[in-house]
Design a protein around this motif. Structure first.
Motif, short mmCIF file in Angstrom:
data_model
loop_
_atom_site.label_atom_id
_atom_site.label_comp_id
_atom_site.label_asym_id
_atom_site.label_seq_id
_atom_site.Cartn_x
_atom_site.Cartn_y
_atom_site.Cartn_z
N MET A 1 0.83 -1.21 0.00
CA MET A 1 0.00 0.00 0.00
C MET A 1 0.87 1.26 0.00
SD MET A 1 -2.97 1.33 -0.13
CE MET A 1 -4.03 -0.07 0.18
N ASN A 2 1.96 1.25 0.77
CA ASN A 2 2.85 2.40 0.82
C ASN A 2 3.45 2.69 -0.55
OD1 ASN A 2 4.35 4.47 2.31
ND2 ASN A 2 6.14 3.21 1.85
N ARG A 3 3.75 1.60 -1.30
CA ARG A 3 4.30 1.76 -2.65
C ARG A 3 3.28 2.43 -3.57
NH1 ARG A 3 9.47 1.78 -2.14
NH2 ARG A 3 10.63 1.27 -4.01
N LEU A 4 2.05 2.01 -3.45
CA LEU A 4 1.00 2.60 -4.28
C LEU A 4 0.82 4.08 -3.99
CD1 LEU A 4 -1.73 -0.20 -4.24
CD2 LEU A 4 -0.14 0.37 -6.08
N ILE A 5 0.95 4.46 -2.73
CA ILE A 5 0.86 5.87 -2.36
C ILE A 5 2.00 6.66 -2.98
CG2 ILE A 5 0.99 7.50 -0.43
CD1 ILE A 5 -0.44 5.40 1.27
N LEU A 6 3.20 6.07 -2.97
CA LEU A 6 4.36 6.72 -3.59
C LEU A 6 4.16 6.86 -5.10
CD1 LEU A 6 7.32 5.03 -1.66
CD2 LEU A 6 6.55 7.40 -1.47
N TYR A 7 3.61 5.83 -5.74
CA TYR A 7 3.35 5.90 -7.17
C TYR A 7 2.30 6.97 -7.48
CZ TYR A 7 5.91 1.49 -7.68
OH TYR A 7 6.87 0.50 -7.68
N ALA A 8 1.30 7.06 -6.61
CA ALA A 8 0.26 8.08 -6.80
C ALA A 8 0.86 9.48 -6.69
CB ALA A 8 -0.85 7.90 -5.76
N ARG A 9 1.80 9.65 -5.78
CA ARG A 9 2.47 10.95 -5.65
C ARG A 9 3.39 11.20 -6.84
NH1 ARG A 9 2.03 13.79 -1.16
NH2 ARG A 9 3.99 14.87 -1.59
N LEU A 10 4.00 10.14 -7.34
CA LEU A 10 4.86 10.26 -8.52
C LEU A 10 4.09 10.84 -9.70
CD1 LEU A 10 7.53 9.51 -10.14
CD2 LEU A 10 6.38 7.32 -10.62
N VAL A 11 2.86 10.39 -9.88
CA VAL A 11 2.06 10.83 -11.03
C VAL A 11 1.15 12.00 -10.68
CG1 VAL A 11 2.17 8.53 -12.06
CG2 VAL A 11 0.22 9.14 -10.62
N ARG A 78 9.97 15.08 -4.15
CA ARG A 78 9.26 14.13 -5.00
C ARG A 78 9.80 12.72 -4.77
NH1 ARG A 78 8.85 17.58 -10.72
NH2 ARG A 78 7.13 18.94 -10.02
N PRO A 79 8.95 11.69 -4.86
CA PRO A 79 9.36 10.32 -4.49
C PRO A 79 10.65 9.84 -5.14
CG PRO A 79 7.00 10.40 -4.83
CD PRO A 79 7.53 11.74 -5.25
N LEU A 80 10.80 10.09 -6.44
CA LEU A 80 12.01 9.63 -7.13
C LEU A 80 13.22 10.45 -6.70
CD1 LEU A 80 13.41 7.85 -9.16
CD2 LEU A 80 12.64 9.37 -10.99
N THR A 81 13.05 11.75 -6.62
CA THR A 81 14.14 12.64 -6.23
C THR A 81 14.61 12.34 -4.81
OG1 THR A 81 13.12 14.36 -7.59
CG2 THR A 81 14.87 15.05 -6.08
N ALA A 82 13.67 12.05 -3.93
CA ALA A 82 13.99 11.79 -2.52
C ALA A 82 14.51 10.37 -2.29
CB ALA A 82 12.76 12.03 -1.66
N GLY A 83 14.58 9.55 -3.35
CA GLY A 83 15.11 8.21 -3.22
C GLY A 83 14.14 7.20 -2.65
N LYS A 84 12.86 7.54 -2.61
CA LYS A 84 11.86 6.62 -2.05
C LYS A 84 11.44 5.54 -3.05
CE LYS A 84 10.11 10.15 1.11
NZ LYS A 84 8.96 11.01 1.49
N ILE A 85 11.63 5.81 -4.33
CA ILE A 85 11.43 4.80 -5.36
C ILE A 85 12.62 4.83 -6.30
CG2 ILE A 85 8.91 4.96 -5.24
CD1 ILE A 85 8.98 6.52 -7.84
N LYS A 86 12.80 3.79 -7.09
CA LYS A 86 13.91 3.69 -8.02
C LYS A 86 13.54 4.27 -9.39
CE LYS A 86 16.31 1.32 -5.00
NZ LYS A 86 17.48 1.93 -4.32
N ALA A 87 14.58 4.59 -10.16
CA ALA A 87 14.35 5.15 -11.49
C ALA A 87 13.58 4.18 -12.37
CB ALA A 87 15.68 5.52 -12.13
N TRP A 88 13.89 2.89 -12.28
CA TRP A 88 13.21 1.90 -13.12
C TRP A 88 11.72 1.83 -12.79
CZ3 TRP A 88 10.52 -2.15 -11.11
CH2 TRP A 88 10.84 -2.58 -9.81
N GLU A 89 11.38 2.11 -11.54
CA GLU A 89 9.97 2.08 -11.16
C GLU A 89 9.20 3.20 -11.84
OE1 GLU A 89 9.20 0.74 -6.80
OE2 GLU A 89 11.14 1.77 -6.77
N ALA A 90 9.81 4.38 -11.96
CA ALA A 90 9.16 5.49 -12.64
C ALA A 90 8.92 5.15 -14.11
CB ALA A 90 10.01 6.75 -12.51
N VAL A 91 9.91 4.54 -14.75
CA VAL A 91 9.76 4.14 -16.15
C VAL A 91 8.67 3.08 -16.28
CG1 VAL A 91 10.92 3.07 -18.12
CG2 VAL A 91 12.16 4.70 -16.69
N MET A 92 8.65 2.12 -15.34
CA MET A 92 7.63 1.08 -15.37
C MET A 92 6.23 1.67 -15.23
SD MET A 92 6.85 -1.86 -12.53
CE MET A 92 6.36 -0.53 -11.40
#
Length: 284
Positions: A1-11, A78-92
């Motif tokens: 669930m935490n990952r989904l929240i980070l993805y939601a913030r990413l977009v 931002r999640p990617l900038t802050a290192g909370k998710i990986k670059a490949w995750e943003a591309v995915m």
């Protein structure tokens, strides 16, 4: 669930202004192309597609700017900038959202599919235009306005001249509102060597914004008039003009917070244009 929240913030699902700035011109195109009565299936497809493609654009933008955003106050968390998710995750995330968007238009005609591929190329390449193009906001206007020719293509099987004029109008509108946005980050962008219209226009930035509003609103009004829209549409356009004048009052001193407020207020400018158009058709 935490990952989904980070993805939601990413977009940027917590910041829907980008979706709305794509949606208003798309809805205007659908109403014009259908004489005020768009098929609800196509309306749903384009609404969901707008949300998905804007979200995909945010993900790929953060991937492209990941080495710059950590040096900008507004984007450092931002999640990617802050290192909370990986670059490949943003591309995915971007790839999955773009695929879902394409699946939505599978039932539509070939011309719409061809235009969608062009839209994908423009949206995916926009973040890199900031490296070398003096006014990347103009390219953003093409990306944000591609729902216009696609809407006409889906409903009419062709893209008339009026649709391309609307796309040009959307480019000028995007330059106006995204210059206001760029005025917020101007100092950081200069330091990082980024290209933005706020830097290119320099001390004429406010004048350029207002000229772009004038051209955009004039073109939108001319297209509406061409389609026989009169009283209520004109009222909506006058409200939009009032919004633009209000934006001048916000940005003329170049205060960061007020420039950002002007950018955000463009939602109401777009709502006024579409609202006047929809009301004009509804009350015929």
């Amino acid at each position: 669930m935490n990952r989904l929240i980070l993805y939601a913030r990413l977009v940027r699902m917590h910041k829907p202004i980008g979706i709305l700035l794509l949606l208003w011109p798309t809805l205007m195109a659908l109403w014009l192309a259908s004489d005020g009565h768009p098929d609800w299936h196509i309306l749903l497809i384009f609404t969901l597609g707008t949300i998905l493609m804007r979200s995909a654009g945010c993900a790929i933008n953060d991937f492209a700017d990941r080495d710059f955003d950590r040096h900008v106050k507004r984007t450092v968390d931002r999640p990617l900038t802050a290192g909370k998710i990986k670059a490949w995750e943003a591309v995915m995330v971007a790839a999955v959202l773009a695929l879902l968007s394409f699946l939505l238009i599978v039932p539509l005609n070939g011309l719409t599919k061809q235009l969608s591929l062009l839209a994908l190329i423009v949206a995916g390449s926009y973040p890199y235009f900031k490296r070398f193009f003096a006014i990347p906001q103009a390219y953003l206007g093409i990306a944000f306005g591609f729902g216009i020719p696609m809407g006409f293509a889906a409903l009419q099987g062709t893209v008339p001249t009026a649709a391309w004029l609307m796309l040009v109008a959307n480019v000028f509108w995007a330059v106006a509102y995204d210059t206001e946005y760029a005025m917020v980050d101007r100092d950081d962008d200069i330091r990082l060597g980024m290209k933005t219209s706020a830097i290119t226009f320099g001390r004429y930035d406010v004048l350029a914004v207002m000229l772009c509003y004038a051209i955009a609103l004039g073109l939108f009004w001319a297209v509406g008039w061409h389609y026989g829209l009169r009283t209520w549409f004109t009222l909506g356009m006058l409200i939009a003009v009032g919004c633009a004048v209000y934006h001048y009052r916000l940005i003329h001193q170049r205060d960061r917070a007020r420039c950002f407020a002007a950018f955000m207020h463009n939602n109401w400018l777009g709502a006024a244009m579409f609202g006047g158009m929809a009301l004009d058709y509804a009350l015929r």
